[in-house]
Design a protein around this motif. Structure first.
Motif, PDB file in Angstrom:
ATOM      1  N   HIS A 245       0.849  -1.201   0.000  1.00 24.94           N
ATOM      2  CA  HIS A 245       0.000   0.000   0.000  1.00 24.94           C
ATOM      3  C   HIS A 245       0.882   1.247   0.000  1.00 24.94           C
ATOM      4  CE1 HIS A 245      -3.326   2.633   0.985  1.00 24.94           C
ATOM      5  NE2 HIS A 245      -4.175   1.611   1.018  1.00 24.94           N
ATOM      6  N   LYS A 246       0.515   2.234  -0.820  1.00 20.90           N
ATOM      7  CA  LYS A 246       1.357   3.415  -0.948  1.00 20.90           C
ATOM      8  C   LYS A 246       1.178   4.407   0.190  1.00 20.90           C
ATOM      9  CE  LYS A 246       1.889   3.238  -5.983  1.00 20.90           C
ATOM     10  NZ  LYS A 246       3.341   2.967  -5.896  1.00 20.90           N
ATOM     11  N   TYR A 247       0.116   4.263   0.963  1.00 22.22           N
ATOM     12  CA  TYR A 247      -0.138   5.238   2.024  1.00 22.22           C
ATOM     13  C   TYR A 247      -0.262   4.564   3.393  1.00 22.22           C
ATOM     14  CZ  TYR A 247      -1.101   8.153  -2.016  1.00 22.22           C
ATOM     15  OH  TYR A 247      -0.996   8.826  -3.197  1.00 22.22           O
ATOM     16  N   ASP A 248      -1.130   3.577   3.502  1.00 26.92           N
ATOM     17  CA  ASP A 248      -1.309   2.892   4.776  1.00 26.92           C
ATOM     18  C   ASP A 248      -0.230   1.832   4.956  1.00 26.92           C
ATOM     19  OD1 ASP A 248      -3.548   4.421   5.253  1.00 26.92           O
ATOM     20  OD2 ASP A 248      -4.907   2.981   4.323  1.00 26.92           O
ATOM     21  N   PRO A 249       0.093   1.465   6.195  1.00 28.15           N
ATOM     22  CA  PRO A 249       1.169   0.484   6.441  1.00 28.15           C
ATOM     23  C   PRO A 249       0.718  -0.957   6.188  1.00 28.15           C
ATOM     24  CG  PRO A 249       0.241   1.232   8.514  1.00 28.15           C
ATOM     25  CD  PRO A 249      -0.430   2.046   7.447  1.00 28.15           C
ATOM     26  N   ILE A 250       0.209  -1.204   5.001  1.00 29.20           N
ATOM     27  CA  ILE A 250      -0.290  -2.533   4.633  1.00 29.20           C
ATOM     28  C   ILE A 250       0.603  -3.092   3.535  1.00 29.20           C
ATOM     29  CG2 ILE A 250      -2.264  -3.841   3.755  1.00 29.20           C
ATOM     30  CD1 ILE A 250      -4.033  -1.462   4.637  1.00 29.20           C
ATOM     31  N   THR A 251       1.171  -4.254   3.776  1.00 27.30           N
ATOM     32  CA  THR A 251       2.045  -4.879   2.790  1.00 27.30           C
ATOM     33  C   THR A 251       1.261  -5.852   1.921  1.00 27.30           C
ATOM     34  OG1 THR A 251       2.610  -6.744   4.218  1.00 27.30           O
ATOM     35  CG2 THR A 251       3.943  -4.733   4.441  1.00 27.30           C
ATOM     36  N   GLN A 252       1.883  -6.253   0.837  1.00 31.07           N
ATOM     37  CA  GLN A 252       1.247  -7.262  -0.021  1.00 31.07           C
ATOM     38  C   GLN A 252       1.129  -8.587   0.724  1.00 31.07           C
ATOM     39  OE1 GLN A 252       3.294  -8.250  -3.664  1.00 31.07           O
ATOM     40  NE2 GLN A 252       1.400  -8.689  -4.768  1.00 31.07           N
ATOM     41  N   ARG A 253       2.080  -8.883   1.582  1.00 30.30           N
ATOM     42  CA  ARG A 253       1.967 -10.084   2.409  1.00 30.30           C
ATOM     43  C   ARG A 253       0.730 -10.000   3.304  1.00 30.30           C
ATOM     44  NH1 ARG A 253       4.765 -14.257   4.810  1.00 30.30           N
ATOM     45  NH2 ARG A 253       6.531 -13.907   3.424  1.00 30.30           N
ATOM     46  N   ASP A 254       0.496  -8.823   3.888  1.00 30.42           N
ATOM     47  CA  ASP A 254      -0.709  -8.637   4.702  1.00 30.42           C
ATOM     48  C   ASP A 254      -1.958  -8.958   3.886  1.00 30.42           C
ATOM     49  OD1 ASP A 254       0.628  -7.794   6.985  1.00 30.42           O
ATOM     50  OD2 ASP A 254       0.577  -5.689   6.399  1.00 30.42           O
ATOM     51  N   TYR A 255      -1.976  -8.479   2.645  1.00 30.20           N
ATOM     52  CA  TYR A 255      -3.171  -8.669   1.803  1.00 30.20           C
ATOM     53  C   TYR A 255      -3.452 -10.154   1.598  1.00 30.20           C
ATOM     54  CZ  TYR A 255      -6.353  -8.456  -2.162  1.00 30.20           C
ATOM     55  OH  TYR A 255      -7.439  -8.623  -2.993  1.00 30.20           O
ATOM     56  N   TYR A 256      -2.453 -10.916   1.208  1.00 32.64           N
ATOM     57  CA  TYR A 256      -2.690 -12.331   0.898  1.00 32.64           C
ATOM     58  C   TYR A 256      -2.820 -13.178   2.162  1.00 32.64           C
ATOM     59  CZ  TYR A 256      -2.302 -11.239  -3.963  1.00 32.64           C
ATOM     60  OH  TYR A 256      -2.555 -10.712  -5.213  1.00 32.64           O
ATOM     61  N   SER A 257      -2.239 -12.721   3.256  1.00 32.74           N
ATOM     62  CA  SER A 257      -2.492 -13.408   4.528  1.00 32.74           C
ATOM     63  C   SER A 257      -3.954 -13.232   4.926  1.00 32.74           C
ATOM     64  CB  SER A 257      -1.578 -12.848   5.617  1.00 32.74           C
ATOM     65  OG  SER A 257      -0.216 -13.085   5.318  1.00 32.74           O
ATOM     66  N   PHE A 258      -4.500 -12.057   4.664  1.00 37.96           N
ATOM     67  CA  PHE A 258      -5.920 -11.803   4.932  1.00 37.96           C
ATOM     68  C   PHE A 258      -6.786 -12.616   3.980  1.00 37.96           C
ATOM     69  CE2 PHE A 258      -9.811  -9.313   5.357  1.00 37.96           C
ATOM     70  CZ  PHE A 258      -9.796  -8.954   6.696  1.00 37.96           C
ATOM     71  N   LEU A 259      -6.386 -12.676   2.725  1.00 40.18           N
ATOM     72  CA  LEU A 259      -7.134 -13.458   1.728  1.00 40.18           C
ATOM     73  C   LEU A 259      -7.175 -14.938   2.090  1.00 40.18           C
ATOM     74  CD1 LEU A 259      -7.024 -13.048  -2.098  1.00 40.18           C
ATOM     75  CD2 LEU A 259      -6.459 -15.274  -1.153  1.00 40.18           C
ATOM     76  N   ALA A 260      -6.131 -15.419   2.759  1.00 40.27           N
ATOM     77  CA  ALA A 260      -6.049 -16.845   3.099  1.00 40.27           C
ATOM     78  C   ALA A 260      -7.216 -17.297   3.966  1.00 40.27           C
ATOM     79  CB  ALA A 260      -4.723 -17.141   3.809  1.00 40.27           C
ATOM     80  N   TYR A 261      -7.816 -16.388   4.738  1.00 38.60           N
ATOM     81  CA  TYR A 261      -8.973 -16.759   5.553  1.00 38.60           C
ATOM     82  C   TYR A 261     -10.126 -17.285   4.678  1.00 38.60           C
ATOM     83  CZ  TYR A 261      -7.150 -14.468   9.787  1.00 38.60           C
ATOM     84  OH  TYR A 261      -6.415 -14.126  10.897  1.00 38.60           O
ATOM     85  N   PHE A 262     -10.209 -16.818   3.437  1.00 37.53           N
ATOM     86  CA  PHE A 262     -11.355 -17.132   2.580  1.00 37.53           C
ATOM     87  C   PHE A 262     -11.020 -18.124   1.461  1.00 37.53           C
ATOM     88  CE2 PHE A 262     -11.858 -12.755   4.132  1.00 37.53           C
ATOM     89  CZ  PHE A 262     -13.052 -12.881   4.810  1.00 37.53           C
ATOM     90  N   ASN A 263      -9.820 -18.651   1.477  1.00 35.11           N
ATOM     91  CA  ASN A 263      -9.359 -19.455   0.343  1.00 35.11           C
ATOM     92  C   ASN A 263      -9.688 -20.935   0.470  1.00 35.11           C
ATOM     93  OD1 ASN A 263      -8.150 -19.688  -2.169  1.00 35.11           O
ATOM     94  ND2 ASN A 263      -6.101 -19.980  -1.338  1.00 35.11           N
ATOM     95  N   GLN A 264     -10.575 -21.283   1.408  1.00 37.53           N
ATOM     96  CA  GLN A 264     -10.906 -22.700   1.603  1.00 37.53           C
ATOM     97  C   GLN A 264     -12.315 -23.034   1.100  1.00 37.53           C
ATOM     98  OE1 GLN A 264      -8.015 -23.699   2.854  1.00 37.53           O
ATOM     99  NE2 GLN A 264      -7.530 -21.545   3.234  1.00 37.53           N
ATOM    100  N   VAL A 265     -12.978 -22.073   0.455  1.00 38.01           N
ATOM    101  CA  VAL A 265     -14.352 -22.278   0.010  1.00 38.01           C
ATOM    102  C   VAL A 265     -14.360 -23.178  -1.220  1.00 38.01           C
ATOM    103  CG1 VAL A 265     -16.483 -21.147  -0.720  1.00 38.01           C
ATOM    104  CG2 VAL A 265     -14.940 -19.999   0.880  1.00 38.01           C
ATOM    105  N   PRO A 266     -15.165 -24.233  -1.225  1.00 34.61           N
ATOM    106  CA  PRO A 266     -15.197 -25.154  -2.374  1.00 34.61           C
ATOM    107  C   PRO A 266     -16.007 -24.564  -3.531  1.00 34.61           C
ATOM    108  CG  PRO A 266     -16.733 -25.901  -0.710  1.00 34.61           C
ATOM    109  CD  PRO A 266     -16.003 -24.726  -0.110  1.00 34.61           C
ATOM    110  N   GLU A 267     -15.478 -23.532  -4.155  1.00 41.70           N
ATOM    111  CA  GLU A 267     -16.152 -22.882  -5.273  1.00 41.70           C
ATOM    112  C   GLU A 267     -15.260 -22.953  -6.506  1.00 41.70           C
ATOM    113  OE1 GLU A 267     -16.741 -18.781  -4.207  1.00 41.70           O
ATOM    114  OE2 GLU A 267     -14.781 -18.662  -3.253  1.00 41.70           O
TER     115      GLU A 267
END
Length: 1009
Positions: A344-366
């Motif tokens: 993130h260019k402004y907030d202290p959010i890294t790309q690792r943070d983004y995909y670590s957050f995404l991992a919570y939802f990556n188990q859906v059988p869709e």
């Protein structure tokens, strides 16, 4: 000093020089207090310079978003030289006196006062006042501030007012007087129910002079079932709720069942922490039942791309990105999606943070795409749900199935000896008939028979269904029967033709009556006839696979005729076929030939199970048939119920950082975790959606409570305490009343006990706290002073005034006219829309996109229940969110679309006729009394004398016009489907209806005062 003699003006060149000298002098005049970078300088640079010199676009190599970057400068050198104005390029470019274009280029120059502030900061050393960089206000720990002491203590009704008044007193302003009682009741009724108050409610409130009259009115509104409907609107916007998937084929969904769940739990005041937990992880709870699973439908309201070229894995990742965005925006007020491709260019959010957050939802059988064909396109996982009555009926049918199965099992236990005797007789018969097998002919096919839609192709009776004649060529010889000797049983074969039916025919000859089991597969729908009688019909959308259907048929002695109909909705079609001769597989026949004494216990048990399942004696067969009949009734009923898409963690996956956000470029593996710059979850927190829900609600998380109270404040004041309610990060606007925001946030989540105002996550208690404050009750009338000092009412020196949303305007017209159907919940309805509004969607003819306008009471349901098609929004909801993405800040509009709709739309015209009829049948008989009744039903109050005179002139002009052209009156009164009272004089009726339409279009009628 005197610049020019009295009575004379300066020449223009001299005047310009004087103005420049004055500007520079002003820029060098030190302010009265020490300048603080974060308080005084950063907001100026953010407002005027970040666009070109921020993280996203550092033109000339210069960034100005921290003091360190200003000191480093760009290609022209340092932008700031501490304690040296003359060498500070920032100041010279802002003033423009160095001969170069004045910054910001193309925009209004900074004021002298702001330039002076920057100059003073440079003079003081260009540092952060010697303090370390502060934590951004939204990320700071949440603590309850002390309630301020104010001078006008009598004005304060609850702590909200103390915070607001303290700010007003600091600014030298005073709060506005209270709104009059009629205006206040109309305001709070719209705010809490989305509907206007009835004249009876207004009269009762005005007559109630008890000290707590207003509080009692608020409690009554909070208990109204319409409260949940009103409060659901912003939540549906956040959830991007719609009744279709979007994209070209835009298949319908059943997510309205989740919408009704939201209304129910808001009415029941389900605590916000429980509300959050259920929607985030209800399916993972130990006691998870249908209602808990249903709650996770929040995360399945996304777009679904079912187009033929959609790549499933790509679309699955698009859905995951959307799920991250909606969660971060709704609960955290963060633009987490900015870190999808890079930090993130402004907030202290890294790309690792983004995909670590995404991992919570990556188990859906869709899979990422919905199945094709038909009106509804539901992507798994999904559950069957319905109304309370429907679910009660389903439980009753399930009980009947259970009873029938118990009866069947009881017979097996009590009649085991008789069943063993019957099995031996059956085995003997099979042994005698082992070598006599049914003889199948080759396949013959004809088709495709094309229709407009999948449903039409499935339902239409094409010629082969009337009678099979292999010598017939259908449709002028274009579709002859064709022999398929190359097709063998047990394999799948492709069929071509979208939205079409394909017929397959063959015969089977047997020397005596016998049972045969057919195993079939199809893409998509399938029907089967044996000797002209239907034995199978399944309207389904799917890809072909072996053994999707199992049908037991009884062959007659001699020749039997088998006809199949395969109906394809879109894309490639196909079928699969195999049969079991004698209804017995080869391995079972081998066991029959084996003497009983040589069978193992396992083989004997296998043969016993097969016999009882497939060839039971008559009594067991009858009991089993009763079970199957009960199952069939239940299954047929289930097919009529909605299938609601939900969450599930049934498909574990590894999550990797996607380079540049590209799903084809996976990188380092990550595990589920919230953004690292925020407090971490406690040790032992599950690394799944349960853990995410717990972290969102954790007392150490500073964002969730702040975000929610800011959005509820926005609901009642038109804007949040922090205006950018979708973004509380560094690029968002800071709150105007930070202490009030924090006090409300702590109060909202704090369990009762520490303070009488603590809500314990109760939304109703929070809402009541806000709307009973003196701040909320202020008159919305403004003054020249307030327009000059606070044009946007950010200091809250008056009540909020804004245009009502289009949905509320429509509901108000229906309610005041008496047309409103106030039922709660249910399937979406299709009220009046312009002719052919959906016609542009029918580009593939895969389904019928004719707008199915509702009839009867459904035409007058609340706007909440209007069908929301993503590709074509309802035309009279001109300011509604598009529901394609998460939206938490409403768009308040004031455009010509308002008048075009409210003066011409069928709903408003019909409501005007109904309101006029209601008035003409009312107790008032005098003209002024009738006009006053119309006005107060719509606006809440009685009209003033001058207003009444205007209404009389309007009525008389309308009478004159309709008398001159009675056919126009009839045409005007014929608009809308509700019955018209033809006993009324049409001219008089139309004249009053014209006045009603005018009143509906008054600014006061369209505005929440």
């Amino acid at each position: 000093m005197r610049i020019a003699p009295p009575g004379r003006t300066l020449p223009l060149p001299i005047l310009g020089a004087v103005l420049l000298i004055c500007a520079l002098a002003s820029a060098q005049r030190p302010p009265s207090r020490r300048v603080d970078y974060d308080r005084d300088i950063a907001p100026i640079l953010k407002a005027h310079c970040y666009v070109c010199h921020g993280a996203a676009s550092a033109q000339g190599g210069l960034r100005v978003d921290t003091p360190e970057l200003l000191l480093r400068g760009g290609v022209s050198g340092p932008a700031v030289v501490p304690r040296n104005r003359a060498k500070s390029l920032l100041l010279s470019r802002l003033t423009g006196h160095d001969g170069k274009p004045r910054m910001p280029l193309g925009f209004t120059p900074l004021t002298d006062a702001r330039i002076a502030r920057i100059g003073a900061w440079i003079d003081q050393g260009a540092v952060r006042s010697g303090k370390p960089a502060p934590v951004h206000w939204a990320f700071a720990p949440l603590r309850r501030p002390t309630i301020p002491v104010v001078r006008q203590r009598a004005w304060v009704r609850n702590p909200i007012d103390a915070f607001v008044l303290a700010r007003l007193e600091k600014a030298g302003l005073h709060p506005s007087p209270p709104a009059d009682r009629v205006t206040l009741l109309r305001r709070v009724t719209f705010d809490l129910t989305g509907l206007p108050p009835t004249p009876e409610a207004v009269d009762a409130f005005v007559a109630d002079r008890s000290p707590d009259a207003y509080e009692k009115a608020v409690d009554r509104l909070l208990a109204s079932p319409h409260y949940g409907e009103r409060m659901a609107f912003p939540w549906l916007d956040a959830a991007r709720y719609a009744d279709s998937n979007g994209f070209q084929q835009d298949g319908d969904t059943y997510q309205y069942v989740w919408r009704d769940w939201v209304v129910r739990v808001l009415n029941a005041d389900l605590p916000f922490d429980r509300f959050t937990y259920l929607q985030m992880a209800g399916d993972l709870m130990p006691e998870a039942g249908p209602q808990e699973q249903l709650a996770t439908g929040f995360h399945r309201c996304h777009l679904l791309n079912g187009e033929g070229g959609a790549i499933p894995e790509e679309q699955r990742n698009v859905i995951l990105f959307d799920r991250v965005d909606v969660t971060a925006t709704t609960w955290l007020g963060l633009t987490l999606s900015c870190a999808q491709c890079h930090d993130h260019k402004y907030d202290p959010i890294t790309q690792r943070d983004y995909y670590s957050f995404l991992a919570y939802f990556n188990q859906v059988p869709e899979s990422g795409v919905p199945p094709g064909g038909g009106q509804y396109r539901i992507a798994e996982p999904a559950i069957t749900m319905g109304s309370d009555e429907e679910m009660a009926k389903l439980r009753r049918l399930e009980a009947e199935v259970k009873t029938a199965r118990a009866d069947e099992d009881a017979y097996r236990e009590t009649e085991s000896a008789a069943l063993a005797t019957a099995q031996r007789a059956w085995e003997d018969e099979r042994r005698r008939d082992t070598d006599v097998r049914p003889q199948w002919s080759e396949w013959y096919t004809v088709g495709p028979f094309v229709a407009d839609t999948f449903d039409a192709a499935f339902d239409r009776v094409f010629p082969p269904e009337i009678g099979v004649d292999l010598t017939t060529a259908y449709e002028d010889g274009k579709l002859p029967w064709k022999a398929r000797p190359e097709w063998t049983d047990g394999r799948s074969y492709a069929l071509t033709g979208e939205r079409s039916a394909f017929y397959l025919y063959r015969t089977v000859r047997t020397g005596r009556p016998r049972s045969v089991i057919l195993f079939l597969g199809s893409d998509d729908g399938i029907k089967v006839w044996l000797n002209g009688k239907p034995v199978l019909s399944n309207r389904v959308t799917r890809g072909v696979a072996p053994d999707q259907e199992k049908v037991a048929v009884d062959l007659a002695a001699g020749e039997n005729h088998v006809l199949l109909k395969i109906v394809n909705g879109g894309g490639p079609g196909g079928f699969h076929f195999r049969s079991l001769d004698q209804g017995v597989p080869d391995d079972i026949l081998a066991l029959i030939r084996t003497p009983e004494t040589e069978r193992t216990p396992e083989s004997s048990a296998k043969l016993r199970r097969y016999f009882l399942e497939n060839h039971p004696p008559d009594e067991l067969k009858a009991r089993r048939q009763r079970t199957r009949n009960a199952e069939q009734v239940r299954n047929d009923f289930v097919k009529t119920l909605p299938r609601v898409m939900i969450l599930s963690d049934a498909q574990p996956r590894k999550t990797r950082i996607l380079q540049r956000g590209n799903y084809e470029m996976p990188g380092e593996e990550v595990t589920p975790a919230p953004p690292a710059f925020l407090p971490a979850p406690p040790d032992g927190t599950p690394k799944d959606r349960r853990g995410l829900a717990a972290w969102l609600l954790d007392a150490r998380n500073p964002l969730t409570a702040r975000v929610q109270v800011n959005r509820y404040w926005q609901l009642f004041f038109g804007q949040g305490l922090a205006k950018t309610s979708e973004n509380l990060g560094l690029r968002g606007e800071p709150p105007t009343h930070p202490e009030l925001l924090d006090w409300l946030a702590v109060t909202f989540r704090q369990p009762g006990g520490a303070s009488p105002y603590d809500c314990g996550w109760s939304i109703k208690r929070l809402v009541r706290l806000i709307v009973t404050s003196a701040t909320y009750r202020q008159s919305s009338r403004t003054t020249p002073l307030l327009r000059r000092r606070d044009p946007e009412n950010r200091l809250l020196a008056r009540g909020a005034r804004f245009r009502l949303p289009a949905a509320f305007l429509r509901d108000s017209a229906l309610a005041t006219s008496g047309l409103l159907d106030a039922r709660l919940g249910g399937k979406p309805v299709y009220p009046y829309q312009p002719k052919g509004i959906w016609d542009g969607l029918a580009i593939t003819n895969e389904r019928d996109f004719t707008y199915p306008q509702s009839g009867g009471a459904d035409l007058y349901r609340r706007s909440l229940y209007t069908f929301q098609r993503r590709t074509v929004a309802p035309a009279n909801m001109f300011d509604a969110s598009v529901r394609n993405t998460c939206q938490v800040r409403p768009s308040l509009t004031n455009t010509p679309l308002h008048a075009l709709t409210t003066l011409n739309d069928t709903t408003w015209t019909e409501a005007s006729r109904a309101l006029a009829e209601r008035t003409l049948h009312g107790r008032a008989v005098a003209t002024d009394a009738r006009l006053a009744e119309i006005f107060r039903r719509v606006c809440g109050r009685r009209p003033h004398r001058t207003e009444l005179a205007i209404l009389r002139r309007c009525l008389e002009r309308s009478r004159t016009a309709f008398r001159a052209d009675p056919k126009t009156a009839d045409a005007f009164l014929s608009i809308g489907d509700s019955p018209r009272d033809r006993s009324l004089d049409p001219v008089e009726h139309a004249a009053y209806a014209s006045v009603c339409l005018a009143v509906y279009n008054l600014d006061e009628a369209l505005t929440r005062e």
